[in-house]
Design an enzyme around this catalytic site. Structure first.
Site, PDB file in Angstrom:
ATOM      1  N   THR A  36      -0.043   6.353  -6.108  1.00  0.00           N
ATOM      2  CA  THR A  36      -1.502   6.189  -6.087  1.00  0.00           C
ATOM      3  C   THR A  36      -1.918   5.316  -4.903  1.00  0.00           C
ATOM      4  O   THR A  36      -3.065   4.876  -4.850  1.00  0.00           O
ATOM      5  CB  THR A  36      -2.005   5.497  -7.378  1.00  0.00           C
ATOM      6  OG1 THR A  36      -1.230   4.315  -7.593  1.00  0.00           O
ATOM      7  CG2 THR A  36      -1.926   6.396  -8.579  1.00  0.00           C
ATOM      8  N   ALA A  37      -0.995   5.051  -3.974  1.00  0.00           N
ATOM      9  CA  ALA A  37      -1.301   4.113  -2.872  1.00  0.00           C
ATOM     10  C   ALA A  37      -1.780   4.875  -1.638  1.00  0.00           C
ATOM     11  O   ALA A  37      -2.991   5.108  -1.490  1.00  0.00           O
ATOM     12  CB  ALA A  37      -0.085   3.250  -2.587  1.00  0.00           C
ATOM     13  N   ARG A  38      -0.861   5.277  -0.787  1.00  0.00           N
ATOM     14  CA  ARG A  38      -1.204   6.070   0.384  1.00  0.00           C
ATOM     15  C   ARG A  38      -0.099   7.097   0.628  1.00  0.00           C
ATOM     16  O   ARG A  38       1.089   6.775   0.534  1.00  0.00           O
ATOM     17  CB  ARG A  38      -1.354   5.189   1.633  1.00  0.00           C
ATOM     18  CG  ARG A  38      -2.632   4.352   1.672  1.00  0.00           C
ATOM     19  CD  ARG A  38      -3.884   5.213   1.880  1.00  0.00           C
ATOM     20  NE  ARG A  38      -5.090   4.426   2.006  1.00  0.00           N
ATOM     21  CZ  ARG A  38      -5.947   4.174   1.009  1.00  0.00           C
ATOM     22  NH1 ARG A  38      -5.725   4.649  -0.196  1.00  0.00           N
ATOM     23  NH2 ARG A  38      -7.035   3.468   1.224  1.00  0.00           N
TER      24      ARG A  38
ATOM     25  N   SER B 146      -9.926   5.683  -7.543  1.00  0.00           N
ATOM     26  CA  SER B 146     -11.091   4.814  -7.802  1.00  0.00           C
ATOM     27  C   SER B 146     -12.307   5.599  -8.289  1.00  0.00           C
ATOM     28  O   SER B 146     -13.416   5.057  -8.342  1.00  0.00           O
ATOM     29  CB  SER B 146     -11.455   4.058  -6.527  1.00  0.00           C
ATOM     30  OG  SER B 146     -11.831   4.966  -5.503  1.00  0.00           O
TER      31      SER B 146
ATOM     32  N   HIS C 106      -6.973  12.415  -4.703  1.00  0.00           N
ATOM     33  CA  HIS C 106      -7.334  11.018  -4.393  1.00  0.00           C
ATOM     34  C   HIS C 106      -8.460  10.529  -5.323  1.00  0.00           C
ATOM     35  O   HIS C 106      -9.562  10.208  -4.867  1.00  0.00           O
ATOM     36  CB  HIS C 106      -7.744  10.863  -2.918  1.00  0.00           C
ATOM     37  CG  HIS C 106      -7.640   9.440  -2.432  1.00  0.00           C
ATOM     38  ND1 HIS C 106      -7.370   9.104  -1.128  1.00  0.00           N
ATOM     39  CD2 HIS C 106      -7.794   8.255  -3.079  1.00  0.00           C
ATOM     40  CE1 HIS C 106      -7.349   7.788  -0.997  1.00  0.00           C
ATOM     41  NE2 HIS C 106      -7.607   7.247  -2.165  1.00  0.00           N
TER      42      HIS C 106
ATOM     43  N   GLU D 177      -4.375  13.886   4.148  1.00  0.00           N
ATOM     44  CA  GLU D 177      -5.283  14.497   3.171  1.00  0.00           C
ATOM     45  C   GLU D 177      -6.671  14.732   3.771  1.00  0.00           C
ATOM     46  O   GLU D 177      -7.093  13.971   4.631  1.00  0.00           O
ATOM     47  CB  GLU D 177      -5.373  13.616   1.905  1.00  0.00           C
ATOM     48  CG  GLU D 177      -5.935  12.225   2.154  1.00  0.00           C
ATOM     49  CD  GLU D 177      -5.854  11.343   0.905  1.00  0.00           C
ATOM     50  OE1 GLU D 177      -4.810  11.309   0.236  1.00  0.00           O
ATOM     51  OE2 GLU D 177      -6.854  10.690   0.614  1.00  0.00           O
TER      52      GLU D 177
END
Ligand code: DGY
Length: 321
Positions: free
Chosen positions: A237-239, A289, A286, A268
């Protein structure tokens, strides 16, 4: 008195947009296109502040073109790998991010990815929607339990710790690697591994929660994947840039890894198309959030940072870089 000029590079949630329209002479992006460097330079011309997202690449050549009156760039994100912080500092532009705004939402998505990967979420959804579900049977789409598994968390900051809290509730044992060891009160019994290879060796499920930096670029490569237990699951879930996609795809195809749950991708939205053919890849666009409450918090924090700098105060979340 004229309001300060704020260049807002992407569409904002309604509550955030209402506040910025109240307080600023705002330049909005009604089409919500990702601007090119030329468009960013043109939009910033005559602006006092910029509110950007992780989709905007604020490179050194672009920073050189920004106007002298621009005082602050606040990003609607926690990650700031898209901004050349040193170049901004050299031009006297304050940079600020939105730490802590998305901790719980992102940790929720990490658990969704774990469950989706461990319980074959994509295959199950596809079977039902295609009309291929012929009824309950004892061996259909067997996954694995999360309970009893060892979760390895790479990056035990706010989000990593929130993932750990949730995973304990699922009966997992927590291991972690971080630049520095946490205080016992924050560890909550999690087992620290001073080196990443040590963490990988015990990670039935690996969750990547570290920031993207030059050091973490393509960190999960073929050598490190080989260190994971056979049949492990990788969750990110980071990059996306922290994973060597070719190596991960090969391991998902060979069966070295059971599955992966990925919310972020290198390049992405143009992810490596090989992922799309892998039934054991549980893929999200993505969404870490992407809740109403979180996106409002992110926007309000970005505006708090801009308000402070334009009022001559330090940004509450200035990036030290
Ligand atoms: C973040 O803040 O880093 C989110 O991933 C959105 O870019």
């Amino acid at each position: 008195m004229a309001k300060p000029v704020l260049f807002v590079t992407r569409r904002m949630p309604p509550a955030v947009e209402a506040r910025l329209l109240r307080d600023y002479d705002a330049r909005l992006n009604p089409d919500d296109r990702v601007y090119t460097a030329n468009e960013l330079a043109a939009g910033a011309d005559g602006a006092d502040a910029m509110l950007v997202c992780s989709t905007e690449k604020i490179t050194a050549p672009l920073v050189a073109r920004l106007p002298d009156r621009l005082k602050v760039i606040a990003t609607f994100s926690v990650g700031y790998e898209h901004i050349d912080i040193a170049a901004c500092r050299a031009r006297g532009i304050v940079t600020a991010n939105a730490p802590g705004t998305m901790t719980e939402a992102t940790a929720d998505i990490a658990l969704l990815l774990m469950l989706g990967a461990a319980r074959r979420g994509w295959e199950a959804q596809s079977m039902v929607r295609r009309g291929d579900w012929k009824g309950w049977d004892t061996m259909m789409l067997l996954g694995i339990d999360l309970a009893g598994k060892r979760l390895g968390i790479f990056g035990m900051g706010r989000i990593g710790q929130a993932v750990a809290r949730r995973a304990r509730g699922f009966g997992m044992t927590i291991h972690y690697h971080n630049r520095s060891r946490l205080q016992p009160a924050d560890e909550q019994g999690a087992i620290y591994h001073a080196d990443l290879d040590g963490l990988l060796a015990v990670s039935d499920i690996l969750s990547i929660n570290a920031p993207a930096t030059a050091e973490t670029r393509r960190l999960l490569d073929a050598r490190r994947i080989a260190r994971l237990p056979d049949g492990a699951i990788v969750v990110n879930t980071a990059r996306g840039e922290m994973i060597d996609d070719a190596a991960l795809i090969a391991a998902l195809k060979s069966g070295k890894l059971r599955a992966a749950g990925l919310d972020v991708f290198a390049g992405e939205p143009n992810l490596d198309p090989a992922y799309l053919d892998l039934p054991n890849a549980y893929l999200l666009p993505h969404l870490g959030s992407a809740t109403v409450e979180t996106r409002d918090r992110m926007g309000f924090m970005a505006l708090d940072n801009i308000d402070a700098v334009l009022a001559g105060r330090p940004a509450p979340n200035a990036i030290a870089g």
